[in-house]
Design a protein around this motif. Structure first.
Motif, PDB file in Angstrom:
ATOM      1  N   ALA A 206       1.163  -0.596   0.205  1.00 28.57           N
ATOM      2  CA  ALA A 206       0.009  -0.256  -0.057  1.00 28.57           C
ATOM      3  C   ALA A 206       0.760   1.114  -0.373  1.00 28.57           C
ATOM      4  CB  ALA A 206      -0.902  -0.026   1.513  1.00 28.57           C
ATOM      5  N   LEU A 207       0.972   2.495  -1.010  1.00 29.94           N
ATOM      6  CA  LEU A 207       1.600   3.223  -0.992  1.00 29.94           C
ATOM      7  C   LEU A 207       0.652   4.016  -0.773  1.00 29.94           C
ATOM      8  CD1 LEU A 207       3.276   2.186  -4.943  1.00 29.94           C
ATOM      9  CD2 LEU A 207       3.819   1.509  -2.260  1.00 29.94           C
ATOM     10  N   LYS A 208       1.706   5.056  -0.545  1.00 33.66           N
ATOM     11  CA  LYS A 208       0.909   6.826   0.727  1.00 33.66           C
ATOM     12  C   LYS A 208       1.418   7.537  -0.362  1.00 33.66           C
ATOM     13  CE  LYS A 208      -0.557   5.701   4.949  1.00 33.66           C
ATOM     14  NZ  LYS A 208      -0.853   6.240   6.785  1.00 33.66           N
ATOM     15  N   SER A 209       2.446   7.671  -0.850  1.00 38.67           N
ATOM     16  CA  SER A 209       2.529   8.272  -2.308  1.00 38.67           C
ATOM     17  C   SER A 209       2.920   7.389  -3.538  1.00 38.67           C
ATOM     18  CB  SER A 209       3.951   9.065  -1.995  1.00 38.67           C
ATOM     19  OG  SER A 209       4.228   9.746  -2.386  1.00 38.67           O
ATOM     20  N   ILE A 210       3.573   7.941  -4.497  1.00 41.23           N
ATOM     21  CA  ILE A 210       2.835   6.887  -5.944  1.00 41.23           C
ATOM     22  C   ILE A 210       4.927   7.217  -6.025  1.00 41.23           C
ATOM     23  CG2 ILE A 210       3.448   9.588  -7.480  1.00 41.23           C
ATOM     24  CD1 ILE A 210       2.233   5.328  -8.742  1.00 41.23           C
TER      25      ILE A 210
ATOM     26  N   GLU B  36      -4.849  12.519  -0.720  1.00 39.08           N
ATOM     27  CA  GLU B  36      -4.492  11.398  -0.437  1.00 39.08           C
ATOM     28  C   GLU B  36      -4.298   9.997  -1.199  1.00 39.08           C
ATOM     29  OE1 GLU B  36      -5.647  10.622   3.904  1.00 39.08           O
ATOM     30  OE2 GLU B  36      -6.741  12.789   4.124  1.00 39.08           O
ATOM     31  N   PRO B  37      -3.359   9.723  -1.438  1.00 38.31           N
ATOM     32  CA  PRO B  37      -2.835   8.289  -2.425  1.00 38.31           C
ATOM     33  C   PRO B  37      -2.745   7.540  -1.467  1.00 38.31           C
ATOM     34  CG  PRO B  37      -1.317  10.407  -2.811  1.00 38.31           C
ATOM     35  CD  PRO B  37      -1.755  11.393  -1.854  1.00 38.31           C
ATOM     36  N   ARG B  38      -3.487   6.322  -2.261  1.00 33.02           N
ATOM     37  CA  ARG B  38      -3.765   4.918  -1.334  1.00 33.02           C
ATOM     38  C   ARG B  38      -3.698   3.790  -2.351  1.00 33.02           C
ATOM     39  NH1 ARG B  38      -3.386   7.960   1.973  1.00 33.02           N
ATOM     40  NH2 ARG B  38      -4.557   7.538   4.575  1.00 33.02           N
ATOM     41  N   HIS B  39      -2.775   4.024  -2.815  1.00 30.47           N
ATOM     42  CA  HIS B  39      -2.756   2.861  -4.311  1.00 30.47           C
ATOM     43  C   HIS B  39      -2.020   1.602  -3.925  1.00 30.47           C
ATOM     44  CE1 HIS B  39      -2.347   6.424  -6.306  1.00 30.47           C
ATOM     45  NE2 HIS B  39      -1.385   7.186  -6.485  1.00 30.47           N
ATOM     46  N   LEU B  40      -2.309   0.169  -4.676  1.00 26.18           N
ATOM     47  CA  LEU B  40      -2.358  -0.940  -4.522  1.00 26.18           C
ATOM     48  C   LEU B  40      -0.596  -1.185  -4.771  1.00 26.18           C
ATOM     49  CD1 LEU B  40      -4.721  -2.149  -2.734  1.00 26.18           C
ATOM     50  CD2 LEU B  40      -3.483  -1.641  -1.619  1.00 26.18           C
ATOM     51  N   VAL B  41      -0.131  -2.144  -4.485  1.00 27.46           N
ATOM     52  CA  VAL B  41       0.432  -3.227  -6.272  1.00 27.46           C
ATOM     53  C   VAL B  41       0.804  -4.662  -5.443  1.00 27.46           C
ATOM     54  CG1 VAL B  41       2.859  -2.496  -6.789  1.00 27.46           C
ATOM     55  CG2 VAL B  41       1.929  -0.348  -6.510  1.00 27.46           C
ATOM     56  N   ALA B  42       0.671  -4.961  -6.276  1.00 30.93           N
ATOM     57  CA  ALA B  42       0.691  -6.227  -6.387  1.00 30.93           C
ATOM     58  C   ALA B  42       1.782  -7.249  -6.649  1.00 30.93           C
ATOM     59  CB  ALA B  42      -0.799  -7.492  -6.702  1.00 30.93           C
ATOM     60  N   SER B  43       2.932  -7.948  -6.323  1.00 24.57           N
ATOM     61  CA  SER B  43       4.316  -8.372  -6.648  1.00 24.57           C
ATOM     62  C   SER B  43       4.546  -9.732  -6.783  1.00 24.57           C
ATOM     63  CB  SER B  43       5.038  -7.305  -6.340  1.00 24.57           C
ATOM     64  OG  SER B  43       4.957  -6.044  -6.566  1.00 24.57           O
ATOM     65  N   LYS B  44       5.564  -9.774  -7.769  1.00 21.82           N
ATOM     66  CA  LYS B  44       5.571 -11.643  -7.148  1.00 21.82           C
ATOM     67  C   LYS B  44       7.084 -11.171  -7.486  1.00 21.82           C
ATOM     68  CE  LYS B  44       1.793 -14.325  -9.116  1.00 21.82           C
ATOM     69  NZ  LYS B  44       1.082 -15.746  -9.922  1.00 21.82           N
ATOM     70  N   LYS B  45       7.790 -12.563  -6.827  1.00 25.77           N
ATOM     71  CA  LYS B  45       9.430 -11.925  -6.674  1.00 25.77           C
ATOM     72  C   LYS B  45       9.746 -10.622  -6.900  1.00 25.77           C
ATOM     73  CE  LYS B  45      10.343 -16.695  -8.124  1.00 25.77           C
ATOM     74  NZ  LYS B  45      11.702 -17.658  -9.277  1.00 25.77           N
TER      75      LYS B  45
ATOM     76  N   PRO C 178      -4.771   1.934  -8.588  1.00 27.80           N
ATOM     77  CA  PRO C 178      -4.715   3.335  -7.760  1.00 27.80           C
ATOM     78  C   PRO C 178      -6.161   3.850  -7.080  1.00 27.80           C
ATOM     79  CG  PRO C 178      -5.449   3.379 -10.453  1.00 27.80           C
ATOM     80  CD  PRO C 178      -5.117   2.181 -10.081  1.00 27.80           C
ATOM     81  N   ASN C 179      -6.102   4.719  -6.533  1.00 27.67           N
ATOM     82  CA  ASN C 179      -6.801   4.829  -5.526  1.00 27.67           C
ATOM     83  C   ASN C 179      -6.259   6.252  -4.293  1.00 27.67           C
ATOM     84  OD1 ASN C 179      -8.804   2.936  -5.483  1.00 27.67           O
ATOM     85  ND2 ASN C 179      -7.326   1.670  -5.280  1.00 27.67           N
ATOM     86  N   VAL C 180      -7.391   7.172  -4.031  1.00 30.77           N
ATOM     87  CA  VAL C 180      -7.457   8.168  -3.234  1.00 30.77           C
ATOM     88  C   VAL C 180      -8.657   8.642  -2.450  1.00 30.77           C
ATOM     89  CG1 VAL C 180      -5.865   9.769  -5.358  1.00 30.77           C
ATOM     90  CG2 VAL C 180      -8.317   9.516  -5.269  1.00 30.77           C
ATOM     91  N   ILE C 181      -8.102   9.378  -1.428  1.00 32.48           N
ATOM     92  CA  ILE C 181      -9.077   9.464  -0.498  1.00 32.48           C
ATOM     93  C   ILE C 181      -9.872  11.209  -0.575  1.00 32.48           C
ATOM     94  CG2 ILE C 181      -9.716  10.004   2.103  1.00 32.48           C
ATOM     95  CD1 ILE C 181      -8.732   7.374   1.658  1.00 32.48           C
ATOM     96  N   THR C 182     -11.145  10.402  -0.979  1.00 35.12           N
ATOM     97  CA  THR C 182     -11.831  11.788  -1.470  1.00 35.12           C
ATOM     98  C   THR C 182     -13.137  12.077  -0.294  1.00 35.12           C
ATOM     99  OG1 THR C 182     -13.104  10.771  -2.720  1.00 35.12           O
ATOM    100  CG2 THR C 182     -11.889  11.735  -3.422  1.00 35.12           C
TER     101      THR C 182
END
Length: 335
Positions: A7-11, A48-57, A65-69
């Protein structure tokens, strides 16, 4: 193989090239998913950014990508505004999307009681059954008008309402010049003055000057067209180049009402459409409008012909009872 969710609070907490690789590879990626667009939203708004990234290895295979409104006294985890969002995956799509949706409640805390997914591509309907399993309800509050540029200019002109064709014809009875302006702080600030006047007159929400300056992050993905008639500046148009979807988006107008008599809007649209054809774009998109034939903006855009495409969104309460409460509040407010 273990799926890792961040979960990212900034890109800026992720790698630009890796993020954009997912956007460019995923079939439904758009300009609005790109790192540069998220950077502009982050730098140019109070979201306020709330981006999600899914990763493998350690390699990203999905992004969300999401933001708080804000919705009055409460908040919502929202797909981008300005722009559109929705989850993307380039492998193990079902697992990636399910994992994203399972994590959403962890991003909704305190006064953040809802999640809304706003998509651009109508093909997102393929996700409806999965979204519904996680408690999302579908809605259509907006639509867009899309012109098929592969038809060529003459065919598109013939398909327009006679009001638009007449405006273009009469516009060419004047001495006019349409130029592509360099995208600089100065030109964006000049455009913004007219954009703000247009939106204020229409009683529509006005984006901040800071956001337009932050759009410089998109570099060559912006096109700023200006029209001079009889040697006087009569308006502007800002467009986005969405190479992921082969689409030229008409984004914002800078044509004040006092310049309507010069048919500046029709002439700028004509120029943008022809520019899009010449540069190999498949679609010219007039972006969102209320899906209401009684609405003036809807009528203006649909008079250019093209296809009216619903913009789909899904909403979910977190906790689940929050959504019915929101709907009741909206009903009371509408009355």
């Amino acid at each position: 193989m273990t799926m890792e969710i961040s979960a990212l609070k900034s890109i800026e907490q992720t790698n630009r090239n890796q993020w954009n690789h997912v956007v460019e590879t995923a079939p439904h990626g758009t300009l609005f998913h790109r790192y540069e667009w998220l950077q502009a939203v982050e730098d140019g708004t109070d979201r306020e950014p709330r981006h999600l990234v899914a990763s493998k290895k350690g390699n990203p295979v999905g992004v969300f990508p999401n933001v708080i409104t804000s919705i009055g006294p409460v908040k919502r985890l929202d797909s981008l505004y300005p722009g559109f969002g929705g989850p993307l995956a380039i492998t193990d799509e079902e697992t990636v999307l399910e994992t994203f949706l399972e994590v959403v409640p962890e991003l909704c805390d305190g006064r953040t009681l809802f999640n809304r997914i706003r998509t651009y591509d109508q093909a997102a309907i393929r996700n409806h059954a999965l979204f519904r399993e996680f408690g999302y309800e579908i809605d259509v509050k907006w639509c867009r008008v899309a012109l098929d540029l592969t038809q060529g200019w003459e065919s598109l002109l013939e398909g327009m309402d006679r009001t638009r064709r007449r405006g273009i014809k009469r516009g060419h009875d004047q001495s006019l010049e349409i130029s592509e302006e360099p995208v600089t702080v100065r030109s964006l600030s000049q455009f913004y003055e007219d954009y703000e006047a247009v939106m204020t007159r229409a009683d529509l929400p006005v984006l901040s000057h800071t956001f337009f300056i932050a759009l410089r992050h998109l570099a060559n993905r912006l096109k700023l067209f200006a029209i001079d008639i009889d040697g006087v500046r009569r308006g502007w148009m800002l467009c986005y180049c969405d190479e992921e979807q082969s689409t030229l988006h008409y984004a914002y107008s800078g044509v004040r009402s006092e310049h309507f008599e010069y048919h500046a809007s029709e002439l700028l649209h004509e120029h943008a459409i022809q520019w899009g054809i010449e540069h190999g774009f498949e679609t010219y998109d007039l972006l969102r409008t209320p899906p209401d034939f009684r609405d003036g903006l809807f009528n203006f855009k649909t008079q250019f012909g093209g296809q009216t495409v619903p913009l789909l969104s899904w909403e979910r309460g977190v906790p689940k009872p929050a959504l019915p409460a929101l709907k009741l509040a909206r009903t009371i407010a509408a009355r």
